[in-house]
Motif scaffolding. Structure first.
Motif, PDB file in Angstrom:
ATOM      1  N   CYS A 239      -5.167  -7.281   2.159  1.00  0.00           N
ATOM      2  CA  CYS A 239      -4.307  -8.461   2.303  1.00  0.00           C
ATOM      3  C   CYS A 239      -2.846  -8.079   2.120  1.00  0.00           C
ATOM      4  N   THR A 240      -2.001  -8.948   2.647  1.00  0.00           N
ATOM      5  CA  THR A 240      -0.551  -8.788   2.530  1.00  0.00           C
ATOM      6  C   THR A 240       0.019 -10.096   1.997  1.00  0.00           C
ATOM      7  N   ILE A 241       0.914 -10.002   1.000  1.00  0.00           N
ATOM      8  CA  ILE A 241       1.440 -11.175   0.307  1.00  0.00           C
ATOM      9  C   ILE A 241       2.954 -11.165   0.427  1.00  0.00           C
ATOM     10  N   THR A 242       3.503 -12.245   0.961  1.00  0.00           N
ATOM     11  CA  THR A 242       4.930 -12.323   1.273  1.00  0.00           C
ATOM     12  C   THR A 242       5.631 -13.253   0.286  1.00  0.00           C
TER      13      THR A 242
ATOM     14  N   ILE B 195       3.903  -7.341  -1.060  1.00  0.00           N
ATOM     15  CA  ILE B 195       2.702  -6.843  -1.723  1.00  0.00           C
ATOM     16  C   ILE B 195       1.636  -6.594  -0.661  1.00  0.00           C
ATOM     17  N   ASN B 196       1.046  -5.424  -0.688  1.00  0.00           N
ATOM     18  CA  ASN B 196       0.034  -5.041   0.289  1.00  0.00           C
ATOM     19  C   ASN B 196      -1.045  -4.300  -0.484  1.00  0.00           C
ATOM     20  N   GLU B 197      -2.311  -4.724  -0.377  1.00  0.00           N
ATOM     21  CA  GLU B 197      -3.287  -4.254  -1.357  1.00  0.00           C
ATOM     22  C   GLU B 197      -4.713  -4.380  -0.856  1.00  0.00           C
ATOM     23  N   TYR B 198      -5.592  -3.638  -1.535  1.00  0.00           N
ATOM     24  CA  TYR B 198      -7.029  -3.784  -1.304  1.00  0.00           C
ATOM     25  C   TYR B 198      -7.774  -3.325  -2.560  1.00  0.00           C
ATOM     26  N   PRO B 199      -8.972  -3.873  -2.804  1.00  0.00           N
ATOM     27  CA  PRO B 199      -9.781  -3.412  -3.935  1.00  0.00           C
ATOM     28  C   PRO B 199     -10.437  -2.080  -3.604  1.00  0.00           C
ATOM     29  N   SER B 200     -10.654  -1.265  -4.628  1.00  0.00           N
ATOM     30  CA  SER B 200     -11.264   0.044  -4.421  1.00  0.00           C
ATOM     31  C   SER B 200     -12.055   0.444  -5.665  1.00  0.00           C
ATOM     32  N   PHE B 201     -13.163   1.154  -5.439  1.00  0.00           N
ATOM     33  CA  PHE B 201     -13.950   1.631  -6.569  1.00  0.00           C
ATOM     34  C   PHE B 201     -13.281   2.822  -7.258  1.00  0.00           C
ATOM     35  N   THR B 202     -12.360   3.467  -6.560  1.00  0.00           N
ATOM     36  CA  THR B 202     -11.666   4.627  -7.129  1.00  0.00           C
ATOM     37  C   THR B 202     -10.164   4.457  -6.952  1.00  0.00           C
TER      38      THR B 202
ATOM     39  N   VAL C 261      -5.489  -1.286  -5.276  1.00  0.00           N
ATOM     40  CA  VAL C 261      -4.589  -0.265  -4.749  1.00  0.00           C
ATOM     41  C   VAL C 261      -3.466  -0.980  -4.015  1.00  0.00           C
ATOM     42  N   GLU C 262      -2.230  -0.676  -4.372  1.00  0.00           N
ATOM     43  CA  GLU C 262      -1.095  -1.499  -3.944  1.00  0.00           C
ATOM     44  C   GLU C 262       0.058  -0.647  -3.450  1.00  0.00           C
ATOM     45  N   GLU C 263       0.676  -1.125  -2.377  1.00  0.00           N
ATOM     46  CA  GLU C 263       1.978  -0.633  -1.910  1.00  0.00           C
ATOM     47  C   GLU C 263       2.925  -1.824  -1.936  1.00  0.00           C
TER      48      GLU C 263
ATOM     49  N   SER D  25       8.749  -4.080   6.943  1.00  0.00           N
ATOM     50  CA  SER D  25       8.599  -3.592   5.582  1.00  0.00           C
ATOM     51  C   SER D  25       7.133  -3.626   5.154  1.00  0.00           C
ATOM     52  N   HIS D  26       6.461  -4.729   5.459  1.00  0.00           N
ATOM     53  CA  HIS D  26       5.038  -4.825   5.123  1.00  0.00           C
ATOM     54  C   HIS D  26       4.230  -3.780   5.891  1.00  0.00           C
ATOM     55  N   TRP D  27       4.545  -3.579   7.165  1.00  0.00           N
ATOM     56  CA  TRP D  27       3.803  -2.598   7.957  1.00  0.00           C
ATOM     57  C   TRP D  27       4.043  -1.185   7.431  1.00  0.00           C
ATOM     58  N   TYR D  28       5.253  -0.902   6.994  1.00  0.00           N
ATOM     59  CA  TYR D  28       5.556   0.399   6.396  1.00  0.00           C
ATOM     60  C   TYR D  28       4.613   0.681   5.228  1.00  0.00           C
ATOM     61  N   HIS D  29       4.408  -0.324   4.378  1.00  0.00           N
ATOM     62  CA  HIS D  29       3.519  -0.147   3.238  1.00  0.00           C
ATOM     63  C   HIS D  29       2.057  -0.050   3.676  1.00  0.00           C
ATOM     64  N   ILE D  30       1.651  -0.871   4.634  1.00  0.00           N
ATOM     65  CA  ILE D  30       0.253  -0.851   5.065  1.00  0.00           C
ATOM     66  C   ILE D  30      -0.083   0.473   5.748  1.00  0.00           C
TER      67      ILE D  30
END
Length: 503
Positions: free
Chosen positions: A259-262, A267-274, A295-297, A382-387
């Motif tokens: 997901c991306t949060i404006t 904020i650009n993020e996803y859940p991860s087991f590691t 995990v966040e950018e 900016s969001h795409w740069y992080h993603i």
């Protein structure tokens, strides 16, 4: 009927919202929370006024909803991460609250990068150091305002401060503090040796006991009940970092989703087991679901830039209450290929360092619409740069879920889909942070057994916007120019070194 309340303290607004158990918004109340800027790079809040604003919003939402306070099964708080809200030994704020856009401790972080402290700390924190993190701000206070530093009783995050005022009990909720630079993410606990690396070891005793987001964090005190209109004893859960709250409210709780949060921050993020361990800007924090990291950018380069433009250049539209609709209309009627103007959305900070915001390519033939489109595009880039960085560590998702101010703009949502060449999914809730906090309250109060049950009942997808391949091609060419300008500006700051180049 049973209701749940979510309280959201973001970068610019305080909101209280009431939901039913199916996630329907019953009422919402919001007020601006003014920032104090005593010096360039300093962004502060009056903590007493912040609490009074929260209390007023809670009273107002109960009044608007017309429900009995006894029907509210639980309250959850969320808010911006980073920053510092220090409570004093004298039972008052130790100093003004410090917001997540504050940059006063930049020199501290620069020194840590030079002398190796940041690298040593990252082995504990799984994060790069930031000037706005409590770790850096506490080190700055120790050096610059030792009397304030010595007066601190509790080191609090924004939403934990509001929960503290509601209940009188100091708790450190795991998701927020895992992004603070103060927690060992390997052990998922506070670690005195980490604080000693920063030379703030004495602050270990000022860190409250850790709690989970859905854990009982105390009941509404008699004093807070009188100020807010809530029933005394109403359960208040641990709550969560706003990036977790938005993810939960969009049902982004599986590692395959993103997901991306404006907001003020991109904020650009996803859940991860590691966790991801790259040594670059990708950061890890503890997700609210046990066993998962988030995990966040991120950077302070998102929709807050539009708020600035509207405040400075659209006063008449603001007065009429149509500023955002007017901005959408101007951008929507100007094709992407007809606007060569670029904007680096660095008004509140950049992807790395202190590079400044820039309009590039302006000429006398351009007007407000060209500048507005450049702002919209710059935020999307900016969001795409992080993603792009996140996708180095995982497969591309089938779709990206989007939240925040830009998600309310059909023009902006389509632009995000085109820039990212991905379907964009939008959920029905307008106040996602507050909904996520209310979902935590629902789990805490036993309305639902866990977050996945709460999401199945309370999260509703309303739209999926596909990309337009023709516009994607146009935006990719413009994005290449954006990267060129980004590199130029950050090279000027870093003396030739730029994170845009992977350094």
């Amino acid at each position: 009927m049973t209701y749940l309340m979510g309280i959201d303290n973001g970068g610019t607004m305080t909101k209280a919202a009431l939901f039913d158990v199916e996630g329907r918004e019953i009422a919402v109340a919001a007020e601006n929370t003014p920032l104090i800027t005593p010096r360039p790079g300093y962004y502060e809040r009056d903590m007493t006024l912040l609490w009074q604003t929260n209390a007023a919003c809670i009273r107002e939402v109960i009044r608007k909803a017309g429900v009995s306070p006894r029907a509210i099964a639980g309250v959850g708080c969320t808010g911006h991460g980073k920053g510092l809200y220090a409570w004093g030994k004298d039972g008052r704020p130790a100093c003004p609250g410090i917001a997540s856009t504050d940059r006063r401790a930049a020199a501290v972080v620069s020194r840590w990068l030079r002398d190796g402290t940041a690298h040593k700390a990252s082995r504990f924190t799984l994060q790069s150091a930031l000037a706005c993190q409590p770790a850096a701000l506490l080190a700055w206070l120790k050096e610059q305002q030792p009397e304030v530093y010595a007066s601190i009783r509790w080191v609090l995050a924004c939403k934990d401060y509001i929960r503290f005022r509601l209940t009188g009990e100091a708790r450190a909720e795991r998701t927020d503090y895992s992004g603070s630079g103060l927690m060992n993410l390997q052990t998922q606990a506070f670690d005195r040796s980490l604080l000693e690396l920063y030379q703030i070891g004495e602050m270990y005793d000022c860190l409250p006991a850790l709690c989970r987001s859905d854990e009982y964090g105390g009941g509404v005190s008699r004093e807070a009940a009188g100020e807010t209109g809530l029933a005394e004893g109403t359960p208040v859960c641990g709550g969560m970092f706003d990036i977790d709250a938005c993810a939960v409210a969009m049902d982004v709780m599986q590692p395959e989703r993103l997901c991306t949060i404006t907001g003020t921050w991109s904020i650009n993020e996803y859940p991860s087991f590691t966790p991801v361990q790259t040594g670059l800007s990708t950061r890890n924090s503890l997700f609210c679901l046990p066993g998962l990291y988030l995990v966040e950018e991120s950077s302070p380069t998102s929709a807050g830039n539009l708020d600035w433009f509207i405040r400075c250049f659209m006063q008449e539209e603001r007065r009429q209450g149509i500023a955002y609709k007017a901005a959408d209309a101007m951008v929507g009627t100007l094709p992407a290929e007809e606007s060569p103007v670029l904007f680096l959305p660095y008004l509140y900070g950049s992807h790395s360092g202190e590079a400044s915001a820039v309009f590039a390519g302006l000429s006398s033939e351009h007007g407000k619409a060209h500048m507005l489109r450049a702002v919209y595009e710059g935020v999307a880039y900016s969001h795409w740069y992080h993603i792009e960085k996140l996708l180095r560590h995982r497969e591309a998702p089938l779709a990206i879920r989007m939240a925040g101010g830009a998600a309310r703009s059909p023009v902006w949502v389509q632009m995000f889909a085109d820039v990212m060449d991905s379907p964009i999914e939008v959920v029905s809730a307008k106040e996602l942070g507050a909904l996520g906090a209310a979902m935590a309250a629902a789990v805490c109060a036993g309305v639902y057994g866990d977050y996945r049950q709460a999401a199945a009942a309370m999260v509703h997808l309303v739209d999926t916007v596909p990309p337009d391949p023709r516009r994607t091609d146009i935006y990719r060419k413009k994005y290449a120019r954006y990267r060129e300008w980004m590199t130029k500006m950050e090279d000027m700051q870093h003396g030739g070194e730029s994170e845009a180049e992977g350094v």
